[in-house]
Design a protein around this motif. Structure first.
Motif, PDB file in Angstrom:
ATOM      1  N   ILE A 230       0.815  -1.212   0.000  1.00 61.78           N
ATOM      2  CA  ILE A 230       0.000   0.000   0.000  1.00 61.78           C
ATOM      3  C   ILE A 230       0.851   1.266   0.000  1.00 61.78           C
ATOM      4  N   PHE A 231       2.181   1.100   0.179  1.00 64.24           N
ATOM      5  CA  PHE A 231       3.045   2.281   0.177  1.00 64.24           C
ATOM      6  C   PHE A 231       4.483   1.836  -0.051  1.00 64.24           C
ATOM      7  N   HIS A 232       5.204   2.599  -0.872  1.00 69.63           N
ATOM      8  CA  HIS A 232       6.624   2.333  -1.116  1.00 69.63           C
ATOM      9  C   HIS A 232       7.364   3.665  -1.007  1.00 69.63           C
ATOM     10  N   TYR A 233       8.562   3.608  -0.417  1.00 68.02           N
ATOM     11  CA  TYR A 233       9.406   4.808  -0.302  1.00 68.02           C
ATOM     12  C   TYR A 233      10.824   4.442  -0.726  1.00 68.02           C
ATOM     13  N   GLN A 234      11.377   5.228  -1.636  1.00 73.46           N
ATOM     14  CA  GLN A 234      12.802   5.159  -1.956  1.00 73.46           C
ATOM     15  C   GLN A 234      13.209   6.558  -2.395  1.00 73.46           C
ATOM     16  N   SER A 235      13.841   7.290  -1.495  1.00 64.45           N
ATOM     17  CA  SER A 235      14.199   8.711  -1.670  1.00 64.45           C
ATOM     18  C   SER A 235      12.965   9.617  -1.672  1.00 64.45           C
ATOM     19  N   VAL A 236      11.909   9.196  -2.348  1.00 64.80           N
ATOM     20  CA  VAL A 236      10.638   9.941  -2.349  1.00 64.80           C
ATOM     21  C   VAL A 236       9.502   8.941  -2.114  1.00 64.80           C
ATOM     22  N   PRO A 237       8.351   9.426  -1.617  1.00 61.36           N
ATOM     23  CA  PRO A 237       7.232   8.517  -1.357  1.00 61.36           C
ATOM     24  C   PRO A 237       6.505   8.098  -2.641  1.00 61.36           C
ATOM     25  N   TYR A 238       6.080   6.857  -2.677  1.00 63.25           N
ATOM     26  CA  TYR A 238       5.264   6.326  -3.772  1.00 63.25           C
ATOM     27  C   TYR A 238       4.012   5.691  -3.187  1.00 63.25           C
ATOM     28  N   PRO A 239       2.978   6.490  -2.891  1.00 63.63           N
ATOM     29  CA  PRO A 239       1.741   5.895  -2.361  1.00 63.63           C
ATOM     30  C   PRO A 239       1.074   5.040  -3.437  1.00 63.63           C
ATOM     31  N   THR A 240       0.265   4.092  -2.987  1.00 64.43           N
ATOM     32  CA  THR A 240      -0.426   3.226  -3.938  1.00 64.43           C
ATOM     33  C   THR A 240      -1.355   4.032  -4.832  1.00 64.43           C
ATOM     34  N   THR A 241      -1.518   3.557  -6.065  1.00 69.28           N
ATOM     35  CA  THR A 241      -2.405   4.236  -7.014  1.00 69.28           C
ATOM     36  C   THR A 241      -3.657   3.404  -7.286  1.00 69.28           C
ATOM     37  N   VAL A 242      -3.781   2.283  -6.571  1.00 68.74           N
ATOM     38  CA  VAL A 242      -4.948   1.402  -6.750  1.00 68.74           C
ATOM     39  C   VAL A 242      -5.427   0.912  -5.387  1.00 68.74           C
ATOM     40  N   GLY A 243      -6.628   0.367  -5.373  1.00 66.45           N
ATOM     41  CA  GLY A 243      -7.129  -0.279  -4.159  1.00 66.45           C
ATOM     42  C   GLY A 243      -7.759   0.671  -3.160  1.00 66.45           C
ATOM     43  N   LYS A 244      -8.126   0.110  -2.013  1.00 70.83           N
ATOM     44  CA  LYS A 244      -8.902   0.842  -1.008  1.00 70.83           C
ATOM     45  C   LYS A 244      -8.119   1.957  -0.325  1.00 70.83           C
ATOM     46  N   PHE A 245      -6.765   1.917  -0.411  1.00 72.20           N
ATOM     47  CA  PHE A 245      -5.964   2.946   0.260  1.00 72.20           C
ATOM     48  C   PHE A 245      -5.487   4.046  -0.693  1.00 72.20           C
ATOM     49  N   LYS A 246      -5.911   3.976  -1.963  1.00 69.76           N
ATOM     50  CA  LYS A 246      -5.540   5.008  -2.932  1.00 69.76           C
ATOM     51  C   LYS A 246      -5.940   6.387  -2.408  1.00 69.76           C
ATOM     52  N   ASP A 247      -5.003   7.341  -2.476  1.00 76.45           N
ATOM     53  CA  ASP A 247      -5.222   8.742  -2.053  1.00 76.45           C
ATOM     54  C   ASP A 247      -5.471   8.890  -0.545  1.00 76.45           C
ATOM     55  N   ARG A 248      -5.193   7.836   0.248  1.00 75.06           N
ATOM     56  CA  ARG A 248      -5.449   7.919   1.687  1.00 75.06           C
ATOM     57  C   ARG A 248      -4.211   7.711   2.538  1.00 75.06           C
ATOM     58  N   ILE A 249      -3.086   7.348   1.922  1.00 79.05           N
ATOM     59  CA  ILE A 249      -1.857   7.091   2.688  1.00 79.05           C
ATOM     60  C   ILE A 249      -0.836   8.163   2.341  1.00 79.05           C
ATOM     61  N   SER A 250      -0.224   8.749   3.357  1.00 74.77           N
ATOM     62  CA  SER A 250       0.803   9.769   3.106  1.00 74.77           C
ATOM     63  C   SER A 250       2.015   9.522   4.002  1.00 74.77           C
ATOM     64  N   TRP A 251       3.152   9.939   3.527  1.00 73.18           N
ATOM     65  CA  TRP A 251       4.434   9.763   4.217  1.00 73.18           C
ATOM     66  C   TRP A 251       4.581  10.810   5.308  1.00 73.18           C
ATOM     67  N   ILE A 252       4.878  10.371   6.533  1.00 73.83           N
ATOM     68  CA  ILE A 252       5.152  11.317   7.619  1.00 73.83           C
ATOM     69  C   ILE A 252       6.489  10.980   8.281  1.00 73.83           C
ATOM     70  N   GLY A 253       7.222  10.035   7.663  1.00 72.17           N
ATOM     71  CA  GLY A 253       8.478   9.579   8.247  1.00 72.17           C
ATOM     72  C   GLY A 253       9.649  10.492   7.945  1.00 72.17           C
ATOM     73  N   ASN A 254      10.783  10.149   8.540  1.00 71.29           N
ATOM     74  CA  ASN A 254      12.053  10.838   8.311  1.00 71.29           C
ATOM     75  C   ASN A 254      13.139   9.775   8.455  1.00 71.29           C
ATOM     76  N   VAL A 255      13.604   9.227   7.313  1.00 71.41           N
ATOM     77  CA  VAL A 255      14.528   8.095   7.383  1.00 71.41           C
ATOM     78  C   VAL A 255      15.842   8.467   8.061  1.00 71.41           C
ATOM     79  N   ALA A 256      16.246   9.726   7.988  1.00 71.62           N
ATOM     80  CA  ALA A 256      17.482  10.155   8.653  1.00 71.62           C
ATOM     81  C   ALA A 256      17.374   9.980  10.173  1.00 71.62           C
ATOM     82  N   LYS A 257      16.143   9.988  10.683  1.00 71.39           N
ATOM     83  CA  LYS A 257      15.906   9.827  12.118  1.00 71.39           C
ATOM     84  C   LYS A 257      15.368   8.433  12.461  1.00 71.39           C
ATOM     85  N   GLY A 258      15.440   7.508  11.498  1.00 72.93           N
ATOM     86  CA  GLY A 258      14.970   6.153  11.759  1.00 72.93           C
ATOM     87  C   GLY A 258      13.463   6.017  11.835  1.00 72.93           C
TER      88      GLY A 258
END
Length: 93
Positions: free
Chosen positions: A38-66
Motif C-alpha cells: 500500500i506504500f513504497h518509499y525510496q528517496s521519495v514517497p510512492y503511495p499506492t495508485t490502486v485499491g482501497k488505500f488510494k489517495d489515503r496514505i501519506s508519508w510522515i516519516g524521516n529516514v534520517a531519524k529512523g
C-alpha cells in the motif's frame, strides 16, 4: 474511525542511510486473503495508485531519524487488518 491515524514504524540500521534505503508497507485484511503493498518509499514517497488505500496514505516519516511512519486518512472499520512495515538499507536488511 474518520480521523487521521499514524501508523508508526521505527528502525535502526548498522549501515549509513543512503538513497538505496527502501520502505514497504503491506496490508492484509483481518479476514485473511492477499497481502497488498500500500506504500513504497525510496528517496521519495510512492503511495499506492490502486485499491482501497488510494489517495489515503501519506508519508510522515524521516529516514534520517529512523522513522518510516505513514498516515492513513479517513480510516474505517473495513480497514481493520495487519499493517507491516519493512525497511531495507543495503547491505543491511
Amino acid at each position: 474511525v474518520g480521523e487521521q491515524v499514524s501508523l508508526k514504524c521505527s528502525f535502526k540500521s548498522s549501515s549509513p542511510i543512503t538513497e538505496s534505503l527502501t520502505v514497504d508497507w503491506t496490508y492484509q485484511p483481518v479476514t485473511g486473503g492477499q497481502m497488498e503493498t500500500i506504500f513504497h518509499y525510496q528517496s521519495v514517497p510512492y503511495p499506492t495508485t490502486v485499491g482501497k488505500f488510494k489517495d489515503r496514505i501519506s508519508w510522515i516519516g524521516n529516514v534520517a531519524k529512523g522513522d518510516a511512519s505513514v498516515a492513513l486518512q479517513s480510516p474505517a472499520m473495513s480497514d481493520n487488518g495487519t499493517f507491516i512495515c519493512s525497511v531495507k538499507n543495503p547491505p543491511d536488511v
